[in-house]
Enzyme design. Sequence first.
Site, PDB file in Angstrom:
ATOM      1  N   GLY A 127       9.618  -5.269  22.891  1.00 56.43           N
ATOM      2  CA  GLY A 127       9.735  -4.077  22.057  1.00 56.43           C
ATOM      3  C   GLY A 127       8.696  -4.065  20.972  1.00 56.43           C
ATOM      4  O   GLY A 127       7.962  -5.036  20.780  1.00 56.43           O
ATOM      5  N   GLU A 128       8.639  -2.944  20.290  1.00 55.36           N
ATOM      6  CA  GLU A 128       7.656  -2.765  19.246  1.00 55.36           C
ATOM      7  C   GLU A 128       8.369  -2.269  17.998  1.00 55.36           C
ATOM      8  O   GLU A 128       9.144  -1.316  18.058  1.00 55.36           O
ATOM      9  CB  GLU A 128       6.600  -1.749  19.712  1.00 55.36           C
ATOM     10  CG  GLU A 128       5.457  -1.627  18.752  1.00 55.36           C
ATOM     11  CD  GLU A 128       4.212  -1.005  19.389  1.00 55.36           C
ATOM     12  OE1 GLU A 128       4.234  -0.705  20.604  1.00 55.36           O
ATOM     13  OE2 GLU A 128       3.252  -0.808  18.645  1.00 55.36           O
ATOM     14  N   GLY A 129       8.132  -2.922  16.893  1.00 49.57           N
ATOM     15  CA  GLY A 129       8.703  -2.459  15.631  1.00 49.57           C
ATOM     16  C   GLY A 129       7.605  -1.932  14.739  1.00 49.57           C
ATOM     17  O   GLY A 129       6.461  -1.808  15.168  1.00 49.57           O
ATOM     18  N   THR A 130       7.957  -1.622  13.514  1.00 44.52           N
ATOM     19  CA  THR A 130       6.981  -1.074  12.575  1.00 44.52           C
ATOM     20  C   THR A 130       5.903  -2.108  12.246  1.00 44.52           C
ATOM     21  O   THR A 130       4.731  -1.788  12.136  1.00 44.52           O
ATOM     22  CB  THR A 130       7.681  -0.667  11.262  1.00 44.52           C
ATOM     23  OG1 THR A 130       9.002  -0.235  11.575  1.00 44.52           O
ATOM     24  CG2 THR A 130       6.941   0.447  10.568  1.00 44.52           C
ATOM     25  N   TYR A 131       6.331  -3.357  12.064  1.00 46.87           N
ATOM     26  CA  TYR A 131       5.402  -4.388  11.621  1.00 46.87           C
ATOM     27  C   TYR A 131       5.092  -5.418  12.681  1.00 46.87           C
ATOM     28  O   TYR A 131       4.330  -6.333  12.429  1.00 46.87           O
ATOM     29  CB  TYR A 131       5.982  -5.115  10.392  1.00 46.87           C
ATOM     30  CG  TYR A 131       6.310  -4.184   9.270  1.00 46.87           C
ATOM     31  CD1 TYR A 131       5.293  -3.627   8.500  1.00 46.87           C
ATOM     32  CD2 TYR A 131       7.625  -3.831   8.997  1.00 46.87           C
ATOM     33  CE1 TYR A 131       5.573  -2.744   7.478  1.00 46.87           C
ATOM     34  CE2 TYR A 131       7.927  -2.948   7.968  1.00 46.87           C
ATOM     35  CZ  TYR A 131       6.890  -2.411   7.214  1.00 46.87           C
ATOM     36  OH  TYR A 131       7.183  -1.545   6.200  1.00 46.87           O
ATOM     37  N   ALA A 132       5.715  -5.297  13.847  1.00 47.94           N
ATOM     38  CA  ALA A 132       5.583  -6.397  14.800  1.00 47.94           C
ATOM     39  C   ALA A 132       5.753  -5.957  16.244  1.00 47.94           C
ATOM     40  O   ALA A 132       6.395  -4.942  16.530  1.00 47.94           O
ATOM     41  CB  ALA A 132       6.629  -7.460  14.473  1.00 47.94           C
ATOM     42  N   VAL A 138       7.317  -7.622  19.748  1.00 43.65           N
ATOM     43  CA  VAL A 138       8.215  -8.714  20.097  1.00 43.65           C
ATOM     44  C   VAL A 138       8.084  -9.012  21.596  1.00 43.65           C
ATOM     45  O   VAL A 138       8.089  -8.087  22.418  1.00 43.65           O
ATOM     46  CB  VAL A 138       9.674  -8.375  19.732  1.00 43.65           C
ATOM     47  CG1 VAL A 138      10.600  -9.531  20.082  1.00 43.65           C
ATOM     48  CG2 VAL A 138       9.798  -8.044  18.242  1.00 43.65           C
ATOM     49  N   ASP A 159      16.645  -6.687   3.116  1.00 39.36           N
ATOM     50  CA  ASP A 159      16.489  -5.603   4.090  1.00 39.36           C
ATOM     51  C   ASP A 159      17.698  -5.540   5.019  1.00 39.36           C
ATOM     52  O   ASP A 159      17.552  -5.448   6.239  1.00 39.36           O
ATOM     53  CB  ASP A 159      15.188  -5.763   4.878  1.00 39.36           C
ATOM     54  CG  ASP A 159      14.769  -4.454   5.557  1.00 39.36           C
ATOM     55  OD1 ASP A 159      15.243  -3.378   5.138  1.00 39.36           O
ATOM     56  OD2 ASP A 159      13.977  -4.516   6.516  1.00 39.36           O
ATOM     57  N   LYS A 196       7.953 -13.041  17.851  1.00 36.57           N
ATOM     58  CA  LYS A 196       7.663 -11.853  17.060  1.00 36.57           C
ATOM     59  C   LYS A 196       6.291 -12.011  16.425  1.00 36.57           C
ATOM     60  O   LYS A 196       6.074 -12.886  15.602  1.00 36.57           O
ATOM     61  CB  LYS A 196       8.750 -11.698  15.988  1.00 36.57           C
ATOM     62  CG  LYS A 196       8.661 -10.406  15.247  1.00 36.57           C
ATOM     63  CD  LYS A 196       9.964 -10.140  14.523  1.00 36.57           C
ATOM     64  CE  LYS A 196       9.888  -8.825  13.784  1.00 36.57           C
ATOM     65  NZ  LYS A 196      11.182  -8.399  13.294  1.00 36.57           N
TER      66      LYS A 196
HETATM   67  P1  ADP Z   1      12.687  -2.971  14.588  1.00 40.51           P
HETATM   68  O1  ADP Z   1      13.294  -3.709  13.433  1.00 40.51           O
HETATM   69  O2  ADP Z   1      11.866  -1.790  14.199  1.00 40.51           O
HETATM   70  O3  ADP Z   1      13.638  -2.718  15.715  1.00 40.51           O
HETATM   71  P2  ADP Z   1      11.568  -5.444  15.459  1.00 40.51           P
HETATM   72  O4  ADP Z   1      10.141  -5.773  15.255  1.00 40.51           O
HETATM   73  O5  ADP Z   1      12.565  -6.233  14.714  1.00 40.51           O
HETATM   74  O6  ADP Z   1      11.600  -3.923  15.164  1.00 40.51           O
HETATM   75  O7  ADP Z   1      11.936  -5.535  16.982  1.00 40.51           O
HETATM   76  C1  ADP Z   1      11.422  -4.688  17.956  1.00 40.51           C
HETATM   77  C2  ADP Z   1      12.277  -4.764  19.199  1.00 40.51           C
HETATM   78  O8  ADP Z   1      12.179  -6.051  19.790  1.00 40.51           O
HETATM   79  C3  ADP Z   1      13.751  -4.574  18.924  1.00 40.51           C
HETATM   80  O9  ADP Z   1      14.146  -3.249  18.972  1.00 40.51           O
HETATM   81  C4  ADP Z   1      14.402  -5.403  20.021  1.00 40.51           C
HETATM   82  O10 ADP Z   1      14.506  -4.639  21.213  1.00 40.51           O
HETATM   83  C5  ADP Z   1      13.427  -6.514  20.264  1.00 40.51           C
HETATM   84  N1  ADP Z   1      13.824  -7.753  19.576  1.00 40.51           N
HETATM   85  C6  ADP Z   1      13.577  -8.083  18.281  1.00 40.51           C
HETATM   86  N2  ADP Z   1      14.053  -9.300  17.975  1.00 40.51           N
HETATM   87  C7  ADP Z   1      14.615  -9.785  19.101  1.00 40.51           C
HETATM   88  C8  ADP Z   1      15.304 -11.021  19.453  1.00 40.51           C
HETATM   89  N3  ADP Z   1      15.486 -12.001  18.556  1.00 40.51           N
HETATM   90  N4  ADP Z   1      15.770 -11.150  20.696  1.00 40.51           N
HETATM   91  C9  ADP Z   1      15.596 -10.159  21.607  1.00 40.51           C
HETATM   92  N5  ADP Z   1      14.978  -8.988  21.358  1.00 40.51           N
HETATM   93  C10 ADP Z   1      14.485  -8.794  20.121  1.00 40.51           C
END
Ligand code: ADP
Length: 312
Positions: free
Chosen positions: A14-19, A21, A134, A37
């Site tokens: 997945g993709e978040g705002t800052y990272a 994964v 947060d 991450k």
């Molecule tokens: P956000 O907080 O914007 O969802 P993150 O960067 O925390 O963004 O995570 C992006 C995505 O990666 C999440 O929506 C989730 O699907 C996946 N993800 C994050 N952390 C984990 C983890 N520890 N185990 C499995 N999937 C994860």
Amino acid sequence: EEEKRKYVKGKKLGEGTYANVYLGHVRSDPSQLVAIKKIKVQKEYEDGMAPDAVREIKHLQELSHPNIITLHSVFSSKDQNLNLVLEYLPLGDLEMLIRNTESVRYGAADIKAWMGMLTRAIWFCHENFVLHRDIKPNNLLIAADGEVKLADFGLARSFSDPYRPMTSNVITRWYRPPELLFGARHYSGAVDVWSVGTVLAELVLRTPFMAGNTEMHQINLICQAIGTPTEDNWPGVSKLSEYLVGMEAHPVRGRDYFMGMFPTLGPEGVDLLMKTLSLDPKKRITARDMLKHEWWRKEPKPTRKKDLPKKS
Ligand code: ADP
């Protein structure tokens, strides 16, 4: 470099705002899955700042608690990106359960169980002089056994030095306490307690309690939902750098209003909610005192982990 070689990076999760994964596994044991991450480089970190960030985050590795996501390792890659190797938690987060009103049903006992796990997590952070800063449903990940795990310590830092000014531009707006909205720079664990209160309200309402579109709107929603901060209910508030004059004047809401809005919490649950949403951070309940509250012992008892609702 040593740490980096211990893990094998797999597909993007997945993709978040800052990272971004990624799924990963331990090189010597492919059955041990991890989430990697990769924090996107920020301007301030460009010239060799990543090592500082690594040091800053490393102390979080020592925060070992069942309700806090395990940070297995931290390393910076050659491009100066920061890589966090985390416990792999594929069952989603509390936000998914709250929003999925079609197929996820839950009640007062489930809310109490989730809140218990969240409260123990922040109590443990605060005992160890770490503010999370947060807390929101999206940062509460769910483990296979039903355990809720506080994640995303991206903004967390030690508050052991109370004289080191901190930035007030932290915490996603809807969960942000009034002292941060007013620009306070010396804040405490009370900021996390406010966020925990807004999460409790959201678990009941199944929609964010105070969903401001701007900081100004957020302050107005707090005035309407809780009451307008004044020198009377919060001595010293008017000296904060971004305190507003000319806010709509609303009296502080009483027990009856909260009972009407959150009837499923019962009188004890409402009492705890009101204490977490105290305008004056000095009067706000602490995580430690939250754990001593009578609500936890009242019926209904918290649901057992294994019986909690999960993503379908
Ligand atoms: P956000 O907080 O914007 O969802 P993150 O960067 O925390 O963004 O995570 C992006 C995505 O990666 C999440 O929506 C989730 O699907 C996946 N993800 C994050 N952390 C984990 C983890 N520890 N185990 C499995 N999937 C994860």
